[in-house]
Design a protein around this motif. Structure first.
Motif, PDB file in Angstrom:
ATOM      1  N   SER A   1       0.855  -1.188   0.000  1.00  0.00           N
ATOM      2  CA  SER A   1       0.000   0.000   0.000  1.00  0.00           C
ATOM      3  C   SER A   1       0.893   1.240   0.000  1.00  0.00           C
ATOM      4  O   SER A   1       2.043   1.183   0.461  1.00  0.00           O
ATOM      5  CB  SER A   1      -0.914  -0.003   1.232  1.00  0.00           C
ATOM      6  N   PRO A   2       0.431   2.358  -0.531  1.00  0.00           N
ATOM      7  CA  PRO A   2       1.263   3.563  -0.597  1.00  0.00           C
ATOM      8  C   PRO A   2       1.722   4.020   0.793  1.00  0.00           C
ATOM      9  O   PRO A   2       0.909   4.285   1.666  1.00  0.00           O
ATOM     10  CB  PRO A   2       0.336   4.601  -1.238  1.00  0.00           C
ATOM     11  N   GLY A   3       3.048   4.078   0.974  1.00  0.00           N
ATOM     12  CA  GLY A   3       3.635   4.445   2.256  1.00  0.00           C
ATOM     13  C   GLY A   3       4.215   3.259   2.994  1.00  0.00           C
ATOM     14  O   GLY A   3       5.080   3.408   3.858  1.00  0.00           O
ATOM     15  N   GLU A   4       3.745   2.071   2.659  1.00  0.00           N
ATOM     16  CA  GLU A   4       4.265   0.841   3.261  1.00  0.00           C
ATOM     17  C   GLU A   4       5.578   0.465   2.558  1.00  0.00           C
ATOM     18  O   GLU A   4       5.760   0.761   1.379  1.00  0.00           O
ATOM     19  CB  GLU A   4       3.237  -0.281   3.059  1.00  0.00           C
ATOM     20  N   PRO A   5       6.529  -0.168   3.261  1.00  0.00           N
ATOM     21  CA  PRO A   5       7.741  -0.619   2.581  1.00  0.00           C
ATOM     22  C   PRO A   5       7.395  -1.514   1.391  1.00  0.00           C
ATOM     23  O   PRO A   5       6.564  -2.404   1.489  1.00  0.00           O
ATOM     24  CB  PRO A   5       8.480  -1.411   3.663  1.00  0.00           C
ATOM     25  N   GLY A   6       8.017  -1.253   0.271  1.00  0.00           N
ATOM     26  CA  GLY A   6       7.739  -2.016  -0.938  1.00  0.00           C
ATOM     27  C   GLY A   6       7.389  -1.104  -2.088  1.00  0.00           C
ATOM     28  O   GLY A   6       7.388   0.125  -1.969  1.00  0.00           O
ATOM     29  N   THR A   7       7.090  -1.706  -3.228  1.00  0.00           N
ATOM     30  CA  THR A   7       6.751  -0.960  -4.435  1.00  0.00           C
ATOM     31  C   THR A   7       5.239  -0.954  -4.619  1.00  0.00           C
ATOM     32  O   THR A   7       4.639  -1.990  -4.899  1.00  0.00           O
ATOM     33  CB  THR A   7       7.425  -1.595  -5.660  1.00  0.00           C
ATOM     34  N   SER A   8       4.638   0.200  -4.446  1.00  0.00           N
ATOM     35  CA  SER A   8       3.194   0.332  -4.606  1.00  0.00           C
ATOM     36  C   SER A   8       2.892   0.760  -6.040  1.00  0.00           C
ATOM     37  O   SER A   8       3.476   1.725  -6.547  1.00  0.00           O
ATOM     38  CB  SER A   8       2.645   1.365  -3.620  1.00  0.00           C
TER      39      SER A   8
END
Length: 246
Positions: A146-153
């Motif tokens: 999700s946007p803001g979570e670590p990872g590629t959203s």
């Protein structure tokens, strides 16, 4: 074209389960790392325009069987055991937020103020685009970060439809250093800064670079670009905006 319109996050904001968020992040990173190291990327071009007579067919992401992460609110007991890990490489890096459903995308510079809808992997193994009948709607890959979570959203929007310009018609107007926000279901607003913007020919779309997971909180804004090919009813390229959480 998506087979049916997913439910709108605006009307169904399901907050995440805090107890399962860290494990969910670890699960996704291990699955993504395994995918990209085990197989070669098959390029499936992004189709995010309704065109003049076209039917949007979705765009390429890693197939669901290899990359799906637990849905919002899913806890550790429900996650596949074979994906669990405590590797230090799976830990978040830099500023990040917990998992939460995105509600609205705000890009003041290009006058975007749009709600989100969920995007899913279709039967062909490709991520379905947002419905083409709504010109002010963006979609996010709901089983990714999700946007803001670590990872590629992944956030996708149409550049136009059969009748008019659409939400990402002016996406090419962004530049490095520009900022945009994502309003989330937890009441927070995640702010992102543009790192770069690149246009890729669909025949050579770098799926691994665009979709590969990361321990940092990043976003990709994606739409169609290039010339419209009336024979195949599709645009020839994709515009990708790379951004990070600030």
């Amino acid at each position: 074209m998506a087979a049916g319109r997913p439910s709108s996050p605006d009307t169904d904001p399901a907050p995440p389960d805090p107890a399962g968020s860290a494990t969910s992040r670890r699960i996704r990173r291990v699955a993504m790392a395994t995918f990209w190291s085990a197989v070669a990327v098959t390029v499936l071009a992004v189709t995010l325009s309704g065109g003049e007579d076209s039917a949007s067919e979705g765009y390429g992401v890693p197939r669901a069987a290899s990359t799906e992460r637990p849905a919002l609110g899913e806890n550790e007991a429900q996650a596949p055991k074979r994906h669990r890990t405590t590797s230090p490489d799976s830990r978040p890096v830099g500023k990040h937020l917990p998992r939460a459903r995105p509600l609205r995308l705000l890009i003041p510079k290009i006058s975007v103020n749009a709600p989100f809808t969920d995007l899913a992997i279709g039967r062909a193994g490709r991520l379905e685009p947002p419905p083409a009948d709504n010109t002010n709607l963006v979609g996010w890959y709901a089983k990714g970060a999700s946007p803001g979570e670590p990872g590629t959203s992944i956030i996708a929007g149409h550049v136009d439809t059969a009748t008019s310009a659409a939400v990402f018609a002016n996406l090419s107007g962004l530049a490095k250093g520009d900022r945009f926000q994502v309003v989330r279901s937890d009441g927070r607003s995640a702010s992102f800064e543009v790192d770069s913007m690149e246009t890729f020919d669909k025949d050579t779309f770098p799926s691994s670079r665009v979709y590969a997971d990361t321990p940092r909180a990043q976003v990709r804004l994606i739409t169609c670009a290039g010339d419209y090919d009336r024979q195949v009813k599709d645009y020839t390229a994709n515009l990708v905006v790379f951004a990070h959480l600030v």
